[in-house]
Design an enzyme around this catalytic site. Structure first.
Site, PDB file in Angstrom:
ATOM      1  N   ASN A 102      -6.754  17.166  47.799  1.00  0.00           N
ATOM      2  CA  ASN A 102      -6.483  18.352  48.609  1.00  0.00           C
ATOM      3  C   ASN A 102      -5.940  17.930  49.967  1.00  0.00           C
ATOM      4  O   ASN A 102      -6.655  17.330  50.772  1.00  0.00           O
ATOM      5  CB  ASN A 102      -7.763  19.173  48.787  1.00  0.00           C
ATOM      6  CG  ASN A 102      -7.486  20.541  49.373  1.00  0.00           C
ATOM      7  OD1 ASN A 102      -6.544  21.223  48.962  1.00  0.00           O
ATOM      8  ND2 ASN A 102      -8.285  20.959  50.338  1.00  0.00           N
ATOM      9  N   TYR A 131      -0.727  27.616  56.440  1.00  0.00           N
ATOM     10  CA  TYR A 131      -1.443  28.356  57.475  1.00  0.00           C
ATOM     11  C   TYR A 131      -0.540  28.890  58.575  1.00  0.00           C
ATOM     12  O   TYR A 131      -1.025  29.570  59.477  1.00  0.00           O
ATOM     13  CB  TYR A 131      -2.539  27.471  58.086  1.00  0.00           C
ATOM     14  CG  TYR A 131      -3.683  27.245  57.133  1.00  0.00           C
ATOM     15  CD1 TYR A 131      -4.666  28.207  56.962  1.00  0.00           C
ATOM     16  CD2 TYR A 131      -3.748  26.093  56.364  1.00  0.00           C
ATOM     17  CE1 TYR A 131      -5.707  28.016  56.065  1.00  0.00           C
ATOM     18  CE2 TYR A 131      -4.778  25.893  55.459  1.00  0.00           C
ATOM     19  CZ  TYR A 131      -5.760  26.854  55.310  1.00  0.00           C
ATOM     20  OH  TYR A 131      -6.775  26.670  54.414  1.00  0.00           O
ATOM     21  N   THR A 150      -2.855  27.094  46.862  1.00  0.00           N
ATOM     22  CA  THR A 150      -4.266  26.752  46.705  1.00  0.00           C
ATOM     23  C   THR A 150      -5.079  27.002  47.969  1.00  0.00           C
ATOM     24  O   THR A 150      -6.316  27.041  47.902  1.00  0.00           O
ATOM     25  CB  THR A 150      -4.420  25.283  46.287  1.00  0.00           C
ATOM     26  OG1 THR A 150      -3.617  24.463  47.139  1.00  0.00           O
ATOM     27  CG2 THR A 150      -3.977  25.084  44.847  1.00  0.00           C
ATOM     28  N   GLU A 151      -4.418  27.133  49.118  1.00  0.00           N
ATOM     29  CA  GLU A 151      -5.107  27.484  50.364  1.00  0.00           C
ATOM     30  C   GLU A 151      -4.167  28.292  51.241  1.00  0.00           C
ATOM     31  O   GLU A 151      -3.014  27.914  51.433  1.00  0.00           O
ATOM     32  CB  GLU A 151      -5.541  26.243  51.154  1.00  0.00           C
ATOM     33  CG  GLU A 151      -6.784  25.563  50.657  1.00  0.00           C
ATOM     34  CD  GLU A 151      -7.312  24.554  51.666  1.00  0.00           C
ATOM     35  OE1 GLU A 151      -7.040  24.700  52.877  1.00  0.00           O
ATOM     36  OE2 GLU A 151      -8.000  23.617  51.241  1.00  0.00           O
ATOM     37  N   ASN A 152      -4.695  29.382  51.771  1.00  0.00           N
ATOM     38  CA  ASN A 152      -3.953  30.187  52.732  1.00  0.00           C
ATOM     39  C   ASN A 152      -4.949  31.055  53.482  1.00  0.00           C
ATOM     40  O   ASN A 152      -5.859  31.619  52.870  1.00  0.00           O
ATOM     41  CB  ASN A 152      -2.913  31.064  52.033  1.00  0.00           C
ATOM     42  CG  ASN A 152      -2.196  32.004  52.991  1.00  0.00           C
ATOM     43  OD1 ASN A 152      -2.385  33.215  52.935  1.00  0.00           O
ATOM     44  ND2 ASN A 152      -1.395  31.453  53.879  1.00  0.00           N
TER      45      ASN A 152
END
Length: 479
Positions: free
Chosen positions: A207, A330, A387-389
């Site tokens: 990650n 982000y 996968t990330e936000n």
């Protein structure tokens, strides 16, 4: 009108291991981050802000988390496994046959039943049973699982960050600066994929390796990530070992269960301060340094250790690629070219402070996600998963607006740029430990970490899941 996502689209939350597990007696104390965060010298040097341990305690509260996800109508979750929980003691004496090149890079190994048995003897039984309880409970709710094998932390027997900070040259446990870490990560990945693979839909080997490497070895003395160093050569060394680690983990997973396996990269939307040749060049250089360089190494074995812009070392026969690329996004970062002819080009850029800021000083730019997702897909032609936000804010209205416009932008990327987008994971369901900044920033979509109170943004995301789409009053499906 509703912007519909494709059938079987994954919508869920990203629940990172060390960040979410904290609380009560559930700390992973055998990690480099725990030692780093609790060392008073590091705190006095302003590397970390303290406050460790006051988290939402996913380790013990996982049923509460999963029930909330199910009730919201979501169909997926991304969770991390803590390496140090599985193997709190070294596995270096577990013998394995492997192949390495003339530079000492491990690119292949014999993953077999005997290796599994030897690792199983050393694995912590309580942790294994607890992770199995988590996986079984998630599966009982018909929720799909993406598991991250490395989520930013290393066992202390792999990496002693305080020792490395004080005397790197004489340190033994150098983490990603040690080529042997690649082999140990391969062993660990094989064991986890064979032990738990039947529960898991996707494996995320690493990650945000680029994010952690940059904040540990390039801006470590500023950002406060262990071991807090600042040296381009160390960054390149870590990049190389991480690239081989992904490759070996990919081989291990394919050997044990043959489920889809990929890696997640931190991909900001870099923009030039002004449209001139120098700024445009520098934006492209920063993108290259920040993520393209690593992806080209991890997928194709192309290395540019001196940052010349040319891959003077290429080892494609040692690498096996990836099944997907995860994106962590982000916000945007404006870049400015700094005129200084006497300085190496690597130092001729500056990041411009945000003007429309989140609480942790990201430039709020939800629309940028369609550009980075499209670039990654069109460059590498691999399926993409967000996968990330997320956004650090105490304003639920601001979070609602962010989620809505992010999902609209992603739908545009699929419709207009034809990217193969498999899913979207918001981070996070609750507030989490934000690394060197402790619990100072609020990423949680829920109102508090104890009572899990719903918010307008949670209601919005739940409606997205139940409709498999995002409402956009300006959208016309026939356009």
């Amino acid at each position: 009108m509703l912007r519909k996502f494709v059938n079987d689209f994954m919508l869920g939350f990203s629940i990172n291991s060390f960040q979410n597990d904290q609380g009560n007696d559930s700390m992973a104390v055998n990690t480099d981050w725990y030692k780093w965060s609790t060392d008073k010298t590091m705190e006095n040097m302003n590397y970390v802000s303290g406050g460790i341990g006051n988290g939402p305690d996913f380790w013990n509260n996982f049923r509460k988390y999963i029930d909330k996800i199910v009730n919201a109508g979501l169909n997926s979750v991304k969770i991390g496994i803590e390496w140090s929980r599985i193997f709190p003691e070294s596995t270096e004496n577990v013998e394995i046959n492997y192949k390495s090149n003339s530079s000492g890079d491990v690119y292949s190994a014999e993953f077999d039943d005997n290796l599994y048995k030897m690792l199983d003897i050393r694995a912590d039984r309580k942790s294994l049973e607890h992770y199995e309880s988590i996986f079984k409970y998630i599966r009982s709710k018909n929720i799909r699982i993406i598991v991250t094998l490395w989520d930013g932390t290393l066992p202390l027997w792999i990496h002693d960050p305080v020792e490395c900070n004080r005397n790197l040259h004489n340190s033994k446990n150098k983490g990603w600066l040690n080529k042997n870490t690649v082999l140990e990560f391969g062993k660990y990945s094989y064991y986890i994929s064979k032990r738990f693979g039947s529960y898991i839909d996707y494996f995320n080997t690493m990650n945000r390796p680029n994010y952690f490497a940059i904040n540990s070895y390039l801006y470590g003395n500023i950002e406060g990530y262990p071991p807090g160093l600042s040296d381009f050569s160390l960054l390149m060394e870590a990049y190389r070992n991480m690239a081989y680690a992904h490759n070996l983990a990919y081989l291990a997973i394919k050997k044990s269960i043959n489920k889809p396996a990929g890696l997640t990269m931190e991909v900001p939307y870099f923009t030039q301060e002004m449209d001139n040749d120098n700024n445009i060049f520098m934006v492209n250089f920063v993108k290259y340094l920040y993520y393209n360089l690593f992806i080209n190494s991890a997928l194709y074995g192309n290395f540019d250790m001196n940052l010349t812009g040319e891959f003077k070392e290429s080892r494609p026969y040692e690498f096996n690629g990836t099944d997907f690329i995860g994106i962590s996004y982000y916000g945007s970062i404006p870049v400015r070219y700094v005129q200084n002819e006497g300085v190496d080009i690597r130092y001729r850029f500056a990041f411009i402070p945000c003007t429309n800021c989140s609480d942790d000083f990201h430039e709020i730019h939800p629309d940028g996600i369609k550009y980075v997702a499209s670039e990654i897909y069109n460059t590498y032609r691999k399926p993409v998963i967000i996968t990330e936000n997320g956004i650090a804010t105490e304003s639920d209205d601001k979070r609602c607006d962010f989620i809505k416009h992010t999902l609209i932008a992603l739908h545009q990327a699929v419709k207009d740029y034809h990217i193969n987008l498999k899913g979207y994971f918001y981070r996070s369901l609750t507030d989490t430990y934000e690394w060197a900044h402790g619990f100072s920033y609020k990423y949680g979509i829920l109102n508090d970490n104890i009572n899990f109170k719903d918010t307008g943004s949670m209601d919005l995301y739940s409606n997205v899941a139940k409709n498999n789409g995002i409402e956009d009053e300006k959208y016309r499906a026939y356009e």
